[in-house]
Scaffold this motif. Structure first.
Motif, PDB file in Angstrom:
ATOM      1  N   TRP A  58      15.384   1.231 -22.704  1.00  0.00           N
ATOM      2  CA  TRP A  58      15.525   0.037 -22.038  1.00  0.00           C
ATOM      3  C   TRP A  58      14.405  -0.147 -21.049  1.00  0.00           C
ATOM      4  N   GLY A  59      13.787   1.020 -20.788  1.00  0.00           N
ATOM      5  CA  GLY A  59      12.521   0.827 -19.901  1.00  0.00           C
ATOM      6  C   GLY A  59      12.565   1.120 -18.155  1.00  0.00           C
ATOM      7  N   PHE A  60      13.738   2.018 -17.867  1.00  0.00           N
ATOM      8  CA  PHE A  60      14.128   2.148 -16.766  1.00  0.00           C
ATOM      9  C   PHE A  60      13.377   3.669 -16.440  1.00  0.00           C
ATOM     10  N   SER A  61      12.779   3.694 -15.194  1.00  0.00           N
ATOM     11  CA  SER A  61      12.217   4.764 -14.596  1.00  0.00           C
ATOM     12  C   SER A  61      13.201   5.637 -14.164  1.00  0.00           C
ATOM     13  N   TYR A  62      14.444   5.754 -13.957  1.00  0.00           N
ATOM     14  CA  TYR A  62      15.469   6.346 -13.567  1.00  0.00           C
ATOM     15  C   TYR A  62      16.718   6.509 -14.492  1.00  0.00           C
ATOM     16  N   PRO A  63      17.388   7.477 -14.380  1.00  0.00           N
ATOM     17  CA  PRO A  63      18.687   7.558 -15.288  1.00  0.00           C
ATOM     18  C   PRO A  63      19.728   6.709 -14.685  1.00  0.00           C
ATOM     19  N   PHE A  64      20.739   6.314 -15.413  1.00  0.00           N
ATOM     20  CA  PHE A  64      22.232   5.746 -14.897  1.00  0.00           C
ATOM     21  C   PHE A  64      22.815   6.696 -14.233  1.00  0.00           C
ATOM     22  N   ASP A  65      23.413   6.431 -13.047  1.00  0.00           N
ATOM     23  CA  ASP A  65      24.497   7.290 -12.424  1.00  0.00           C
ATOM     24  C   ASP A  65      25.524   7.692 -12.875  1.00  0.00           C
ATOM     25  N   ILE A  66      26.135   6.913 -13.809  1.00  0.00           N
ATOM     26  CA  ILE A  66      27.355   7.146 -14.631  1.00  0.00           C
ATOM     27  C   ILE A  66      27.744   6.768 -16.114  1.00  0.00           C
ATOM     28  N   LEU A  67      27.850   7.496 -16.715  1.00  0.00           N
ATOM     29  CA  LEU A  67      27.845   7.086 -18.386  1.00  0.00           C
ATOM     30  C   LEU A  67      29.387   7.583 -18.877  1.00  0.00           C
ATOM     31  N   ILE A  68      30.040   6.613 -19.424  1.00  0.00           N
ATOM     32  CA  ILE A  68      31.416   6.745 -19.769  1.00  0.00           C
ATOM     33  C   ILE A  68      31.294   6.486 -21.540  1.00  0.00           C
ATOM     34  N   GLY A  69      31.672   7.392 -22.240  1.00  0.00           N
ATOM     35  CA  GLY A  69      31.431   7.684 -23.617  1.00  0.00           C
ATOM     36  C   GLY A  69      32.703   7.580 -24.261  1.00  0.00           C
ATOM     37  N   MET A  70      32.826   7.169 -25.630  1.00  0.00           N
ATOM     38  CA  MET A  70      34.129   7.357 -26.405  1.00  0.00           C
ATOM     39  C   MET A  70      35.302   6.781 -25.706  1.00  0.00           C
ATOM     40  N   ASN A  71      34.929   5.579 -25.125  1.00  0.00           N
ATOM     41  CA  ASN A  71      36.115   4.917 -24.437  1.00  0.00           C
ATOM     42  C   ASN A  71      36.895   5.811 -23.334  1.00  0.00           C
ATOM     43  N   GLY A  72      36.208   6.667 -22.876  1.00  0.00           N
ATOM     44  CA  GLY A  72      36.857   7.355 -21.637  1.00  0.00           C
ATOM     45  C   GLY A  72      37.092   8.760 -22.081  1.00  0.00           C
ATOM     46  N   SER A  73      36.854   9.209 -23.420  1.00  0.00           N
ATOM     47  CA  SER A  73      37.000  10.603 -23.667  1.00  0.00           C
ATOM     48  C   SER A  73      35.627  11.483 -23.138  1.00  0.00           C
ATOM     49  N   GLU A  74      34.664  10.944 -22.481  1.00  0.00           N
ATOM     50  CA  GLU A  74      33.447  11.710 -22.159  1.00  0.00           C
ATOM     51  C   GLU A  74      33.001  11.028 -20.963  1.00  0.00           C
ATOM     52  N   LEU A  75      32.413  11.955 -20.056  1.00  0.00           N
ATOM     53  CA  LEU A  75      32.036  11.286 -18.823  1.00  0.00           C
ATOM     54  C   LEU A  75      30.674  12.170 -18.577  1.00  0.00           C
ATOM     55  N   TRP A  76      29.720  11.216 -18.109  1.00  0.00           N
ATOM     56  CA  TRP A  76      28.530  12.098 -17.406  1.00  0.00           C
ATOM     57  C   TRP A  76      28.087  11.596 -16.047  1.00  0.00           C
ATOM     58  N   ASP A  77      28.114  12.661 -15.221  1.00  0.00           N
ATOM     59  CA  ASP A  77      27.995  12.528 -13.838  1.00  0.00           C
ATOM     60  C   ASP A  77      26.547  13.006 -13.538  1.00  0.00           C
TER      61      ASP A  77
END
Length: 274
Positions: A58-77
């Motif tokens: 999407w063109g951002f120069s920085y990563p997002f702070d939190i990613l929640i995947g698979m409706n909550g079964s996966e989390l990236w900090d």
């Protein structure tokens, strides 16, 4: 709401347009939040391997702070550079769910080793493959889908039959798993303990954030818990009736009209002088 520390958004029908574009206005709003130290994240039914590509795509120069995947079964900090995995469906539960849904002749599929393993290859499945950038593999037998545990199993159905399926699933509760609508044509099943709210709470606890400082956006049933537990839960005006009912507020514009961006600008950025 004055002390905003985190904004988290569902993707489809919320943050992006119907054709899955992130508009320049939405990007500008997220950049302004980032510049003022507000954390930003996305929460989706999609797996983390897809979500990790979005910021750059999407063109951002920085990563997002939190990613929640698979409706909550996966989390990236992002701060910790750590991935967390939570409850998965046991093999016998997946088999039971397939048998439960058999009366509807739905096309069921799972994420499996980087591709979509499905019952049949049809137009709906090709749409799923395109949006997820994954290859389609048609199963040889249903047993392939429950050889091992998985975060969820999905069923593609028509919009017309979805209300009947929702009633049917509600009439057949399980102590182990739950079924919920994530799109007007997609019913998903996951461990009953998993939700976007569950993963969001884990993230907040690890990072000493108050739920009251979180603003969450969503559009349909799998977002309900996340909106309910946040300090401010906002449903898109194009969202489903059940999500509007539990939301604290509803946007005036849809996802195809920069609804998220307009809401953040009017309720936070302008009042805060950002």
């Amino acid at each position: 709401m004055e002390n905003i520390q985190l904004v988290i958004c569902d993707i489809d029908s919320t943050l992006v347009t119907t054709d899955r574009r992130l508009t320049w206005k939405t990007k500008e709003v997220i950049d302004r939040l980032h510049a003022h130290g507000v954390l930003f994240g996305i929460a989706s039914g999609r797996p983390l391997d897809e979500l990790k590509r979005n910021a750059k795509k999407w063109g951002f120069s920085y990563p997002f702070d939190i990613l929640i995947g698979m409706n909550g079964s996966e989390l990236w900090d992002e701060k910790r550079q750590e991935e967390f995995g939570y409850y998965k469906l046991k093999s016998e539960w997946i088999k039971e769910i397939i048998e439960l849904m058999e009366p509807f002749d739905a096309n069921y599929f799972i994420y499996h080793d980087g591709y979509l393993l499905c019952r049949r290859n049809d137009a709906m499945m090709q749409h799923s493959a395109k949006s997820s950038d994954k290859e389609i593999v048609v199963m040889d037998t249903p047993e392939q889908l429950y050889q091992k545990e998985n975060a969820k199993i999905m069923f593609r159905v028509t919009e017309e039959v979805m209300p009947s399926i929702e009633r049917y699933v509600a009439q057949h509760p399980s102590p182990f798993y739950k079924g919920f609508k994530t799109q007007s044509t997609l019913m998903e099943f996951a461990d009953h303990r998993v939700s976007k709210a569950f993963a969001l709470k884990k993230y907040c606890e690890m990072n000493q954030l108050s739920f009251a400082s979180v603003v969450a956006f969503g559009d349909t049933s799998n977002d309900n818990d996340m909106l309910a537990c946040s300090g401010l839960g906002v449903c898109m005006c194009n969202g489903s009736a059940d999500t509007k009912a539990i939301a604290d507020d509803i946007t005036k514009k849809s996802n195809d009209e920069d609804g998220f961006a307009w809401y953040m600008e009017e309720h936070f950025l302008k009042p805060f002088g950002w």
